[in-house]
Scaffold this active site. Structure first.
Site, PDB file in Angstrom:
ATOM      1  N   PHE A  76      17.825   0.756  70.889  1.00 16.09           N
ATOM      2  CA  PHE A  76      16.473   0.283  71.189  1.00 16.09           C
ATOM      3  C   PHE A  76      16.234  -0.967  70.355  1.00 16.09           C
ATOM      4  O   PHE A  76      15.496  -0.948  69.378  1.00 16.09           O
ATOM      5  CB  PHE A  76      15.450   1.376  70.827  1.00 16.09           C
ATOM      6  CG  PHE A  76      15.687   2.638  71.622  1.00 16.09           C
ATOM      7  CD1 PHE A  76      15.217   2.715  72.936  1.00 16.09           C
ATOM      8  CD2 PHE A  76      16.403   3.702  71.105  1.00 16.09           C
ATOM      9  CE1 PHE A  76      15.438   3.865  73.686  1.00 16.09           C
ATOM     10  CE2 PHE A  76      16.622   4.841  71.860  1.00 16.09           C
ATOM     11  CZ  PHE A  76      16.141   4.921  73.152  1.00 16.09           C
ATOM     12  N   PHE A  78      16.741  -5.625  70.208  1.00 14.05           N
ATOM     13  CA  PHE A  78      17.190  -6.902  70.751  1.00 14.05           C
ATOM     14  C   PHE A  78      18.159  -7.517  69.750  1.00 14.05           C
ATOM     15  O   PHE A  78      17.959  -7.445  68.545  1.00 14.05           O
ATOM     16  CB  PHE A  78      16.009  -7.863  70.949  1.00 14.05           C
ATOM     17  CG  PHE A  78      15.027  -7.418  71.986  1.00 14.05           C
ATOM     18  CD1 PHE A  78      15.310  -7.520  73.335  1.00 14.05           C
ATOM     19  CD2 PHE A  78      13.803  -6.889  71.609  1.00 14.05           C
ATOM     20  CE1 PHE A  78      14.396  -7.106  74.289  1.00 14.05           C
ATOM     21  CE2 PHE A  78      12.880  -6.477  72.556  1.00 14.05           C
ATOM     22  CZ  PHE A  78      13.173  -6.583  73.900  1.00 14.05           C
TER      23      PHE A  78
END
Ligand code: CUA
Length: 168
Positions: A76, A78
């Site tokens: 979860f 970036f």
């Protein structure tokens, strides 16, 4: 078989509604080309890290001076989690997913795209003012969805010195 008049009216009415819905779905699919966001550039989600287009995620300045941000979405997080981009300069974001469908929304702007595994989402955005923007995933992607976030830091024009493009 005797069917009551009102029963017949409702049966035909229901049939008309179904036909209208199916026609609307058909038209939107084939005439308006419903498809994943962006330009249909594909990628194998299993080998995103090895793919030369995504093996060095981050900010690069191409020889023509354009700024590109390459980012990988995964459960979860970036990667990278934080990028610096210049203000007043078009910035092209290229994002793909290693696993499930994510969202990429730069809070406080209208920069927003779905990130669908197997495809590369691309858009160009110009930040007018320096500042910090939260990046959030806005597609439910699992138990850690609410923790999936990043940051775009917009530096005053000329202050950012992105790393030069690395030849793949
Ligand atoms: Cu990634 Cu929600």
């Amino acid at each position: 078989m005797k069917v009551d008049l009102y029963e017949r009216i409702w049966m035909w009415g229901a049939l008309v509604i179904v036909v209208v819905f199916l026609t609307a779905i058909g038209i939107s699919t084939f005439a308006y080309a419903v498809r994943p966001p962006s330009h249909m550039e594909t990628i194998d989600p299993a080998t995103v890290m090895q793919d030369p287009r995504f093996s060095t995620p981050g900010v690069t300045t191409l020889p023509d001076g354009s700024v590109h941000v390459t980012m990988i979405a995964m459960t979860f997080a970036f990667l990278p989690n934080e990028v610096h981009v210049p203000a007043g300069h078009p910035v092209t974001f290229r994002i793909t997913s290693m696993d499930v469908t994510h969202g990429f929304e730069i809070a406080g702007t209208n920069a927003n795209t779905m990130v669908v595994p197997g495809y590369i989402s691309q858009f160009t955005y110009t930040f007018r003012e320096p500042g910090e923007h939260l990046v959030v995933c806005n597609e439910y992607c699992g138990v850690g969805h609410h923790t999936m976030q990043g940051k775009v830091i917009v530096d005053p024009a000329g202050a950012t010195t992105p790393s030069p493009a690395v030849a793949p």
